[in-house]
Design a protein around this motif. Structure first.
Motif, PDB file in Angstrom:
ATOM      1  N   GLU A   7     -14.773   7.141  10.571  1.00  0.00           N
ATOM      2  CA  GLU A   7     -13.709   8.075  10.975  1.00  0.00           C
ATOM      3  C   GLU A   7     -13.526   7.992  12.482  1.00  0.00           C
ATOM      4  O   GLU A   7     -14.477   8.179  13.236  1.00  0.00           O
ATOM      5  CB  GLU A   7     -14.121   9.494  10.546  1.00  0.00           C
ATOM      6  N   ASP A   8     -12.305   7.697  12.931  1.00  0.00           N
ATOM      7  CA  ASP A   8     -12.074   7.556  14.372  1.00  0.00           C
ATOM      8  C   ASP A   8     -11.651   8.875  15.021  1.00  0.00           C
ATOM      9  O   ASP A   8     -11.611   8.969  16.241  1.00  0.00           O
ATOM     10  CB  ASP A   8     -11.005   6.492  14.635  1.00  0.00           C
ATOM     11  N   ASP A  48     -12.244   6.827   6.193  1.00  0.00           N
ATOM     12  CA  ASP A  48     -10.892   7.157   6.633  1.00  0.00           C
ATOM     13  C   ASP A  48     -10.021   5.912   6.480  1.00  0.00           C
ATOM     14  O   ASP A  48     -10.480   4.791   6.693  1.00  0.00           O
ATOM     15  CB  ASP A  48     -10.952   7.599   8.104  1.00  0.00           C
ATOM     16  N   GLY A  50      -6.960   5.448   8.139  1.00  0.00           N
ATOM     17  CA  GLY A  50      -6.280   5.095   9.383  1.00  0.00           C
ATOM     18  C   GLY A  50      -7.280   4.806  10.483  1.00  0.00           C
ATOM     19  O   GLY A  50      -7.690   5.696  11.213  1.00  0.00           O
ATOM     20  N   LYS A  97      -6.687  14.960   4.041  1.00  0.00           N
ATOM     21  CA  LYS A  97      -6.790  15.912   5.145  1.00  0.00           C
ATOM     22  C   LYS A  97      -5.597  16.851   5.077  1.00  0.00           C
ATOM     23  O   LYS A  97      -4.491  16.394   4.769  1.00  0.00           O
ATOM     24  CB  LYS A  97      -6.750  15.171   6.490  1.00  0.00           C
TER      25      LYS A  97
HETATM   26 CA    CA Z   1      -7.966   8.007  11.491  1.00  0.00          CA
END
Ligand code: CA
Length: 217
Positions: A7-8, A48, A50, A97
């Motif tokens: 997860e970024d 995640d 993205g 989310k």
């Molecule tokens: Ca992301």
């Protein structure tokens, strides 16, 4: 239980790491696809979609090509197409989310429970065989056709014959990972198992609590 969190988004990752820690999970956090694929072994991946360096779906595909670690996709992309593609690429479940910590934990537990079921054959009684690879049920060697949920229910209850499973446990494991609605559908499926397999198994009702599976007498 070790979770690889990919997860970024720092606030999201921090909150997941804290929350999962409180539920007893050990979390390794990485922020991009390259680190995810370089990470050590884990019991489950929270992924995640993205990511800054690559599409999470590619990471999902690669992880699945390497083995059968359970993968739960987390994403801001709520589009149905991503969900379908993620599951087709081998993800075990999907959360969108924003999500609550309890929802994530419920899904993790359900996925881990499902993946812990041994692949292969489970013989519940001398006459009933559950072929978990082929998802077939045999009575005296002859196939009994079950609907997918009926099969899941039977496979779940037969992981521990004689054990009392609560309705909540069953709903969480066999139906959607977090089920808050009525559980009448469970009774319908239990009824189907009794009808189709009553000669070889007994599904005992413990009123107000749940069910246990026994070999028929
Ligand atoms: Ca992301």
């Amino acid at each position: 239980m070790r979770v690889l969190l990919v997860e970024d988004d720092r606030p999201v990752a921090e909150s997941l790491r804290r929350g999962l820690g409180r539920y007893g999970f050990e979390v390794e956090w990485v922020t991009d696809g390259r680190s995810a694929l370089a990470a050590g072994p884990c019991d489950l991946v929270l992924l995640d979609l993205g990511l800054p360096d690559t599409d999470g779906l590619d990471v999902c595909r690669e992880l699945r090509a390497r083995g059968d670690v359970p993968i739960i996709v987390i994403s801001a992309r709520a589009e149905e197409i991503d969900r379908v593609v993620g599951l087709e690429l081998g993800a075990d479940d999907y959360v969108s989310k924003p999500f609550g910590m309890r929802e994530v934990v419920a899904r993790i537990r359900a996925v881990l429970r499902r993946s812990a079921q041994p692949a292969g054959e489970a013989v519940v009684s001398g006459r009933l065989t559950i072929d978990q690879r082929a998802r077939r049920v045999l009575v005296d060697g002859a196939e009994v056709v079950l609907a997918p949920r009926e099969y899941e229910l039977l496979a779940y209850l037969s992981t521990e014959p004689g054990r009392l499973f609560t309705r909540e446990e069953i709903m969480e494991a066999v139906w959607d990972s977090n089920w808050f609605g009525p559980t009448k559908t469970l009774d319908v499926h239990v009824g189907a198992l009794r009808r189709k397999l009553g000669a070889v198994i007994t599904v005992e009702t413990v009123r107000g609590v749940g069910f246990r599976l026994l070999a028929a007498e």
